[in-house]
Scaffold this motif. Structure first.
Motif: not given
Length: 337
Positions: A25, A28-29
Motif C-alpha cells: 500500500g 496510497n496513503d
C-alpha cells in the motif's frame, strides 16, 4: 547481510532492509495527513534524526506525492521481526475518554476524581476507604455521572472533562495522570462477568448495570483497590491530543504506542493491518509517540483513535494482525559490513 543504522538502536530487534515496493500500500496513503504528527515528533528528535528533522521543518509538501518523494529520498524502510524471526504481530487500540462532569457534587454527578495527595501515607489509601476519609474532600477535582466511565478513565490514565458553566457555555479541560495509590490492580469487569452480573463488557452494558443496581456499585468498584490520581490541565485547542511518552501531543489515526525495547520513540512506522472487525486493509504512516506496559514485542502497536464515543468503540474493536516497517534516516546508514 544488510547494512544497519550506525545510530544505536534498542536491542535486540531484528531489522531487515527492504525496498519501498515491499511495503504493502505504499504510495496510497495521504502523507499530508501524517505530516503534522511527523513534525511533532521532530520537536523532540531521537539521536540520529536531527538532520532529517531540520530538512522536514523546511519542507512544506504541496501534495501527498511530494511528501512521499521526500520520505523516499531521506528515509529507508526496514521490516521489523520478533526475536524468533516472526514478522506478524498484534495491533490493538486505545483512546482518550471524554466524560460529562460537574465542578460540584449534584444530581447524578456523584463520582469524584481526586488530585494526588501530598501525604505518602494518605496516597496509599485503598479505593474502599477513600470516600469515608474526609481528608480526600479537598482533593476532589470534579465529579462525573458514570462510575464505570470513571474507572475507564483511570485505566487509560488521562481524559477530557466536559463541563458547563452557569451560563450554559461548554468548557473542556484535560485531566492527566498524576500517580496512583500503589495498590494492586484487579479487574472489576472480570468479577462482574464471573458472577453473572453482566453478559458482556461494553460501556453501555456497564452503565445500564450501574443504573439498575445503584446499591451494588461501590462494592463492585472496591474489587479493584487501585485508584489513579489526576492533575487538571487547560486545553487551549479541543483538537489537541494528550501528550504521549515522547512528550508531544498524540494525533488520532497517526500515533501509536510501541515497545521501547525494540523501537525508539519518534520513529516513523509503516503499518499494515486491517480496519476493526473488518478485512479492509489499513495501511498508513504512523509515528511511535507513546508506550505502555502491555505493549511488548517488536511487531506490536497500540493505535490511538482519538477521543469520544466513536474513538472508544473503535479502540474496543481493534485487535488485528499487524506487520510493521521502521523508516530510518539514510544519512545515518553506515557502509555494508
Amino acid at each position: 547481510m544488510p547494512t544497519v543504522p550506525a545510530t544505536p538502536r534498542p536491542a535486540p530487534p531484528r531489522w531487515v532492509a527492504v525496498d519501498w515496493n515491499d511495503l504493502p500500500g505504499w504510495g496510497n496513503d495521504d502523507l499530508l495527513a501524517a505530516w503534522p504528527a511527523l513534525l511533532a515528533s521532530c520537536q523532540r528528535p531521537a539521536p540520529g534524526w536531527a538532520e532529517f528533522c531540520a530538512r522536514a521543518a523546511l519542507q512544506a509538501p504541496a501534495d501527498p506525492l511530494e511528501a512521499t518523494v521526500f520520505l523516499m529520498k531521506h528515509l529507508r524502510p526496514w521490516q521489523l521481526a520478533g526475536d524468533g524471526g516472526q514478522t506478524t504481530g498484534l495491533l490493538t487500540g486505545y483512546f482518550e475518554p471524554q466524560l460529562a462532569a460537574s465542578r460540584s457534587r449534584q444530581g447524578a454527578f456523584q463520582w469524584p476524581l481526586h488530585a494526588l495527595p501530598s501525604d505518602p501515607v494518605l496516597r496509599r489509601t485503598p479505593r474502599r476507604d477513600i470516600d469515608a476519609n474526609p481528608r480526600f474532600t479537598a482533593l476532589e477535582l470534579a465529579y462525573v455521572d458514570d462510575p464505570f466511565a470513571l474507572l475507564q478513565l483511570q485505566i487509560q490514565g488521562s481524559g477530557r472533562l466536559v463541563m458547563r458553566d452557569a451560563s450554559g457555555a461548554e468548557r473542556i479541560s484535560r485531566v492527566a495522570y498524576a500517580g496512583h495509590n500503589d495498590q494492586p490492580f484487579q479487574s472489576v469487569v472480570r468479577a462482574l462477568l464471573d458472577r453473572g452480573e453482566i453478559s458482556d463488557a461494553t460501556p453501555r452494558t456497564l452503565s445500564d448495570w450501574a443504573r439498575r443496581n445503584p446499591a451494588k456499585v461501590r462494592d463492585a468498584l472496591a474489587v479493584n483497590p487501585r485508584v489513579v490520581y489526576f492533575r487538571e490541565e487547560a486545553l487551549p485547542k479541543a483538537t489537541q491530543g494528550p501528550r504521549g511518552a515522547q512528550g508531544v501531543p498524540l494525533t488520532p489515526g497517526r500515533s501509536v504506542a510501541i515497545d521501547r525495547a525494540y523501537i525508539a520513540l519518534g520513529t516513523p512506522l509503516w503499518l499494515d493491518s486491517s480496519e476493526p472487525l473488518s478485512t479492509t486493509p489499513m495501511r498508513r504512516l504512523v509515528l511511535a509517540q507513546d508506550t505502555g506496559s502491555a505493549i511488548q514485542g517488536a511487531v506490536r502497536a497500540d493505535f490511538f483513535w482519538g477521543w469520544g464515543d466513536e474513538a472508544a468503540q473503535l479502540a474496543g474493536r481493534t485487535k488485528q494482525a499487524l506487520r510493521l516497517w521502521a523508516l530510518w534516516p539514510v544519512e545515518t546508514l553506515g557502509p555494508a559490513p
